[in-house]
Scaffold this motif. Sequence first.
Motif, PDB file in Angstrom:
ATOM      1  N   PHE A   8       0.835  -1.203   0.000  1.00  0.00           N
ATOM      2  CA  PHE A   8       0.000   0.000   0.000  1.00  0.00           C
ATOM      3  C   PHE A   8       0.870   1.253   0.000  1.00  0.00           C
ATOM      4  O   PHE A   8       0.648   2.199  -0.768  1.00  0.00           O
ATOM      5  CB  PHE A   8      -0.890  -0.038   1.256  1.00  0.00           C
ATOM      6  N   PHE A   9       1.895   1.249   0.835  1.00  0.00           N
ATOM      7  CA  PHE A   9       2.812   2.383   0.914  1.00  0.00           C
ATOM      8  C   PHE A   9       3.506   2.591  -0.434  1.00  0.00           C
ATOM      9  O   PHE A   9       3.665   3.720  -0.907  1.00  0.00           O
ATOM     10  CB  PHE A   9       3.832   2.112   2.023  1.00  0.00           C
ATOM     11  N   ALA A  14       4.452   5.701  -5.320  1.00  0.00           N
ATOM     12  CA  ALA A  14       4.525   5.751  -6.782  1.00  0.00           C
ATOM     13  C   ALA A  14       3.743   6.948  -7.314  1.00  0.00           C
ATOM     14  O   ALA A  14       4.220   7.701  -8.164  1.00  0.00           O
ATOM     15  CB  ALA A  14       3.979   4.457  -7.373  1.00  0.00           C
ATOM     16  N   LEU A  15       2.539   7.133  -6.776  1.00  0.00           N
ATOM     17  CA  LEU A  15       1.713   8.239  -7.255  1.00  0.00           C
ATOM     18  C   LEU A  15       2.312   9.581  -6.832  1.00  0.00           C
ATOM     19  O   LEU A  15       2.405  10.519  -7.622  1.00  0.00           O
ATOM     20  CB  LEU A  15       0.297   8.096  -6.695  1.00  0.00           C
ATOM     21  N   THR A  16       2.735   9.653  -5.578  1.00  0.00           N
ATOM     22  CA  THR A  16       3.238  10.919  -5.053  1.00  0.00           C
ATOM     23  C   THR A  16       4.506  11.354  -5.777  1.00  0.00           C
ATOM     24  O   THR A  16       4.697  12.537  -6.058  1.00  0.00           O
ATOM     25  CB  THR A  16       3.524  10.786  -3.549  1.00  0.00           C
ATOM     26  N   LEU A  17       5.357  10.369  -6.074  1.00  0.00           N
ATOM     27  CA  LEU A  17       6.608  10.694  -6.765  1.00  0.00           C
ATOM     28  C   LEU A  17       6.333  11.396  -8.090  1.00  0.00           C
ATOM     29  O   LEU A  17       6.918  12.438  -8.396  1.00  0.00           O
ATOM     30  CB  LEU A  17       7.386   9.412  -7.042  1.00  0.00           C
TER      31      LEU A  17
ATOM     32  N   LEU B 215      -1.974   4.549 -14.587  1.00  0.00           N
ATOM     33  CA  LEU B 215      -2.181   4.148 -13.192  1.00  0.00           C
ATOM     34  C   LEU B 215      -3.552   3.540 -12.945  1.00  0.00           C
ATOM     35  O   LEU B 215      -3.819   3.012 -11.886  1.00  0.00           O
ATOM     36  CB  LEU B 215      -2.004   5.355 -12.261  1.00  0.00           C
ATOM     37  N   TRP B 216      -4.449   3.657 -13.894  1.00  0.00           N
ATOM     38  CA  TRP B 216      -5.787   3.136 -13.627  1.00  0.00           C
ATOM     39  C   TRP B 216      -6.261   2.191 -14.727  1.00  0.00           C
ATOM     40  O   TRP B 216      -6.515   1.010 -14.481  1.00  0.00           O
ATOM     41  CB  TRP B 216      -6.767   4.304 -13.446  1.00  0.00           C
ATOM     42  N   LEU B 217      -6.382   2.699 -15.969  1.00  0.00           N
ATOM     43  CA  LEU B 217      -6.950   1.863 -17.021  1.00  0.00           C
ATOM     44  C   LEU B 217      -6.036   0.691 -17.371  1.00  0.00           C
ATOM     45  O   LEU B 217      -6.508  -0.440 -17.517  1.00  0.00           O
ATOM     46  CB  LEU B 217      -7.248   2.710 -18.260  1.00  0.00           C
ATOM     47  N   TRP B 248       5.941  -2.419 -10.999  1.00  0.00           N
ATOM     48  CA  TRP B 248       6.402  -1.166 -10.382  1.00  0.00           C
ATOM     49  C   TRP B 248       6.891  -0.195 -11.429  1.00  0.00           C
ATOM     50  O   TRP B 248       6.797   1.023 -11.253  1.00  0.00           O
ATOM     51  CB  TRP B 248       7.481  -1.454  -9.331  1.00  0.00           C
ATOM     52  N   CYS B 249       7.417  -0.724 -12.520  1.00  0.00           N
ATOM     53  CA  CYS B 249       7.848   0.157 -13.616  1.00  0.00           C
ATOM     54  C   CYS B 249       6.653   0.936 -14.144  1.00  0.00           C
ATOM     55  O   CYS B 249       6.719   2.161 -14.337  1.00  0.00           O
ATOM     56  CB  CYS B 249       8.486  -0.676 -14.722  1.00  0.00           C
ATOM     57  N   LEU B 250       5.528   0.239 -14.344  1.00  0.00           N
ATOM     58  CA  LEU B 250       4.337   0.918 -14.861  1.00  0.00           C
ATOM     59  C   LEU B 250       3.891   2.012 -13.894  1.00  0.00           C
ATOM     60  O   LEU B 250       3.590   3.141 -14.293  1.00  0.00           O
ATOM     61  CB  LEU B 250       3.206  -0.089 -15.077  1.00  0.00           C
ATOM     62  N   LEU B 251       3.854   1.687 -12.611  1.00  0.00           N
ATOM     63  CA  LEU B 251       3.305   2.648 -11.656  1.00  0.00           C
ATOM     64  C   LEU B 251       4.242   3.831 -11.414  1.00  0.00           C
ATOM     65  O   LEU B 251       3.806   4.976 -11.353  1.00  0.00           O
ATOM     66  CB  LEU B 251       2.997   1.966 -10.325  1.00  0.00           C
TER      67      LEU B 251
END
Lengths: 220, 475
Positions: A8-9, A14-17, B215-217, B248-251
């Motif tokens: 979760f973290f 990832a988004l915040t970066l 990040l979503w679709l 993790w690469c994608l995100l």
Amino acid sequence: MKNGPLFFFGLFVALTLSWAGTVLLSNHQLGALTPFYDENESASFPLRQPGVAARGQLVYADLGCASCHTQQVRRPDFGSDLARGWGERQSVARDYIFQARVQLGTSRVGPDLTNLGARKPAYDAEDLMKFLYTGMIPGTKVVTHPPCTYLFDERAIVGETSKLALNLTGGFTPAAGCQIVPTEGAQSLVAFLLSLNNTYDYPESRPMPVEKAKPEAAKK
Amino acid sequence: MTTVQTNASHEVTAIDTAARWPLLLLIHASIKWLVLSGVLALIGSIQLVQPVFLSTCAIFAHGRIVAMQESIFIYGWAANAGLALALWILGRLGGSPLRAMNWVVVGTLAWNVALVLGLIGIATGDATSIAFLQLPRYVQLLMVVAYGAIAVPGVLAWAGRRTEGTFAAQWYAVAALFLFPWLFSAAQLMLLWSPVRGTLQAVAGGWFSQGIWTLWLAPLALAPAYYIVPKVTGRALPSYEFAPHSFWCLLVVGGFTGGRHLVGGPVPAWIASLAIVSCVLLLFHYFVVFMNLRGGLGRGSTASRLVAVGLLAYVLGGLVDAITAFRGVAAITQFTFVEVAQQQLALYAGFTLILLGAIYFAVPRLLGRGWFSANLVIGHAAIAFTGVALLVVSLLGAGWVQGHDLLDAKISFADIAIHTRPWLLAATAAQGILLLGNLLLLVNFLETACAGCCASATPTENPFREPSTMEATAS
């Protein structure tokens, strides 16, 4: 991935970066951009939008004009933006600081509108109104733009003809006793389009790529 | 990822029956939105070749049609279908029936009501003109809350999973569930409630619209793909040890592609450079997805063939994205139909085909009965392949012509319209074909669901069927 909280973290990081890396950083660079004060002209640029133009920008957003028109002149080495007379310089971030909703656009089915108010020969409000009503560029016979007749009212002439009434000819002439009058939406939209005029040369709008320009000049 | 179930009695379990009607409600809504989005796409496409078409009515202004079509496609079709499949997969891989399914029903109703209200808003003049965020801000808060309600069972299934390890399908599903509300509310704050200044809006908008994809679709599509392909092939995924890196690469990298469409624009050049580098780095993700799921290509049922073609398009879409991001190429393709083609390659050929395949796979298992008509399934797949190929190729052609014409300042826009016209006519035909295919799906789904509805009143003597009869096999 077995560790739920860590996973979760990771998602959150990832988004915040990416948010910090693109939005926050560019905000740090551009967020405090101020108008440029020109001592020779005793005025600061860009000029603020008149109220009617700001309203027109809302009409521009509501009708989704940005789905076919851009509002940006790209750098000199990009495409024919300058050659098409869309502007004499590239657009810079400072041009947009007073706009409530910036619509740079992603598609050029139609021409760029960044400097529509500075075109040569200049458009006047009447030309643009007729263009919006008929969808035909003045002097041509082909419909190239969806006719936005919903921006106009067809009214009976009571007493004098309205000062705003369009002077239409050919197949578009309204029935006898009627006139075509632009709505408030059409008037603000046209006021907005004519207010688009970023001709002031900021210091940052002049950095021509010197190293690149030289070999090209040598070729010529 | 070796959860291959060969025993037919495992095909429909208590996990499916508990989730049956709420998930079918989501799928039902998604299919109807898909058809409506097809109708609007067709109108918009006709308007590009015939500007007079329906243009006298403000509701059908081209910009509004585009805004409505985009919103319906993403928030109607993609969200409903993607969420249904993500929940289903999380339930199945979590190993216990989904809990709190009432939340899904309430959330689905609220989400779709909000979307309808938002569309009325766009039609009557409240569109925001921000890509992928066209819905007026007054419905967006409701949408965030509704999304949260729909996601509850998924989060519970993830938190209460009984299996020791986790699967790639689960990572992608959970990532999609969590990331969307954050992304969506951050974008609302920055663009609608308290807008950032000047061209920063374009930067924030780019971050959001690329984020919606990466990040979503994309995770919503990859979750069913990673679930279905090993099930169909019956083998462990090759190179599976790279799947976490690819995830993790994608995100991480995907979010940085936000400046992708700002090349040459009035923003600092590093934003575009960062995006270009990210688009290229993202090729690692696409490559691993291809390596992992290549086994799904060229075998199995119609459902798995849809998924396979979708995956191929997904990978190709990433490749085209990376190529057209480069400044040299962007100088020609930026602002042209090539970008539309790339988007359709990813969103329609990639995302939609994978999800259609997954729906064809999941609905029989949810209902415990096969599709009403296998021929309609096969027909839809054939139509969808034809339509998608025609759409992408014709838009690429139109964009290429348009791009070269735009470079020559002497060619007027009226002439460009004449030059692109044949290509755009082909694209219009493709939209018609796709609409026809989706209508077949709607008919088939309604018939199947109605039959399931009537039958479920009386207990069937044999609710479990062989997996092979669950899908309409074309091979």
